[in-house]
Motif scaffolding. Structure first.
Motif, PDB file in Angstrom:
ATOM      1  N   LYS A  59       0.841  -1.189   0.000  1.00  0.00           N
ATOM      2  CA  LYS A  59       0.000   0.000   0.000  1.00  0.00           C
ATOM      3  C   LYS A  59       0.877   1.240   0.000  1.00  0.00           C
ATOM      4  O   LYS A  59       1.898   1.289   0.685  1.00  0.00           O
ATOM      5  CB  LYS A  59      -0.909   0.017   1.218  1.00  0.00           C
ATOM      6  CG  LYS A  59      -1.980  -1.037   1.182  1.00  0.00           C
ATOM      7  CD  LYS A  59      -2.871  -0.914   2.392  1.00  0.00           C
ATOM      8  CE  LYS A  59      -3.947  -1.968   2.360  1.00  0.00           C
ATOM      9  NZ  LYS A  59      -4.824  -1.875   3.530  1.00  0.00           N
TER      10      LYS A  59
ATOM     11  N   ASN B 106       0.550   5.395   0.527  1.00  0.00           N
ATOM     12  CA  ASN B 106      -0.302   6.498   0.954  1.00  0.00           C
ATOM     13  C   ASN B 106       0.304   7.817   0.490  1.00  0.00           C
ATOM     14  O   ASN B 106       1.470   7.881   0.099  1.00  0.00           O
ATOM     15  CB  ASN B 106      -0.453   6.496   2.472  1.00  0.00           C
ATOM     16  CG  ASN B 106      -1.366   5.402   2.943  1.00  0.00           C
ATOM     17  OD1 ASN B 106      -1.124   4.227   2.669  1.00  0.00           O
ATOM     18  ND2 ASN B 106      -2.421   5.759   3.629  1.00  0.00           N
TER      19      ASN B 106
ATOM     20  N   ASP C 121      -4.380  11.397   4.805  1.00  0.00           N
ATOM     21  CA  ASP C 121      -3.347  10.504   4.287  1.00  0.00           C
ATOM     22  C   ASP C 121      -3.998   9.347   3.501  1.00  0.00           C
ATOM     23  O   ASP C 121      -3.910   8.193   3.898  1.00  0.00           O
ATOM     24  CB  ASP C 121      -2.495   9.974   5.432  1.00  0.00           C
ATOM     25  CG  ASP C 121      -1.206   9.316   4.946  1.00  0.00           C
ATOM     26  OD1 ASP C 121      -0.798   9.577   3.797  1.00  0.00           O
ATOM     27  OD2 ASP C 121      -0.614   8.537   5.711  1.00  0.00           O
ATOM     28  N   PRO C 122      -4.652   9.687   2.383  1.00  0.00           N
ATOM     29  CA  PRO C 122      -5.358   8.645   1.631  1.00  0.00           C
ATOM     30  C   PRO C 122      -4.405   7.664   0.961  1.00  0.00           C
ATOM     31  O   PRO C 122      -3.260   7.995   0.658  1.00  0.00           O
ATOM     32  CB  PRO C 122      -6.147   9.431   0.583  1.00  0.00           C
ATOM     33  CG  PRO C 122      -5.348  10.676   0.391  1.00  0.00           C
ATOM     34  CD  PRO C 122      -4.757  10.987   1.741  1.00  0.00           C
ATOM     35  N   GLU C 123      -4.915   6.467   0.733  1.00  0.00           N
ATOM     36  CA  GLU C 123      -4.172   5.461  -0.019  1.00  0.00           C
ATOM     37  C   GLU C 123      -4.246   5.816  -1.496  1.00  0.00           C
ATOM     38  O   GLU C 123      -5.293   6.194  -2.010  1.00  0.00           O
ATOM     39  CB  GLU C 123      -4.773   4.078   0.208  1.00  0.00           C
ATOM     40  CG  GLU C 123      -4.020   2.985  -0.519  1.00  0.00           C
ATOM     41  CD  GLU C 123      -4.637   1.611  -0.310  1.00  0.00           C
ATOM     42  OE1 GLU C 123      -4.190   0.685  -0.982  1.00  0.00           O
ATOM     43  OE2 GLU C 123      -5.560   1.472   0.516  1.00  0.00           O
TER      44      GLU C 123
END
Length: 72
Positions: free
Chosen positions: A6, A8, A32-34
Motif C-alpha cells: 500500500k 499512501n 493521508d489517503p491510499e
C-alpha cells in the motif's frame, strides 16, 4: 510485476522531498489517503484514488487542468 504494498499520500510526499526541504503544505497534509490508481500528468487519465501531477511545460501549463482532475 505489481506490488501488493500500500502507498499512501505521505509515502509519496516523503519520496518527493528526499534531499529537499518540504514546503509547509507538503509537510503536513490534512489527510493521508491510499493511492489506489495511477499517477499521471494527463487529467483525462485520472480516476478515483489516483494522483494528478501539474507541471508547467514549454507549451502547456498543467496547473490549468487541476480543476478537471479534481472533478474526476
Amino acid at each position: 510485476m505489481e506490488s501488493d504494498r500500500k502507498v499512501n499520500l505521505s509515502d509519496l510526499l516523503a519520496a518527493l522531498t528526499v534531499g529537499h526541504t518540504p514546503s509547509p503544505i507538503l509537510a503536513r497534509p490534512t489527510a493521508d489517503p491510499e493511492i489506489r490508481a495511477p499517477i499521471s500528468e494527463d487529467d483525462r487519465l485520472i480516476t478515483a484514488g489516483g494522483v494528478f501531477v501539474a507541471r508547467k511545460g514549454a507549451s502547456f501549463d498543467g496547473h490549468e487542468r487541476i480543476g478537471s482532475a479534481i472533478e474526476r
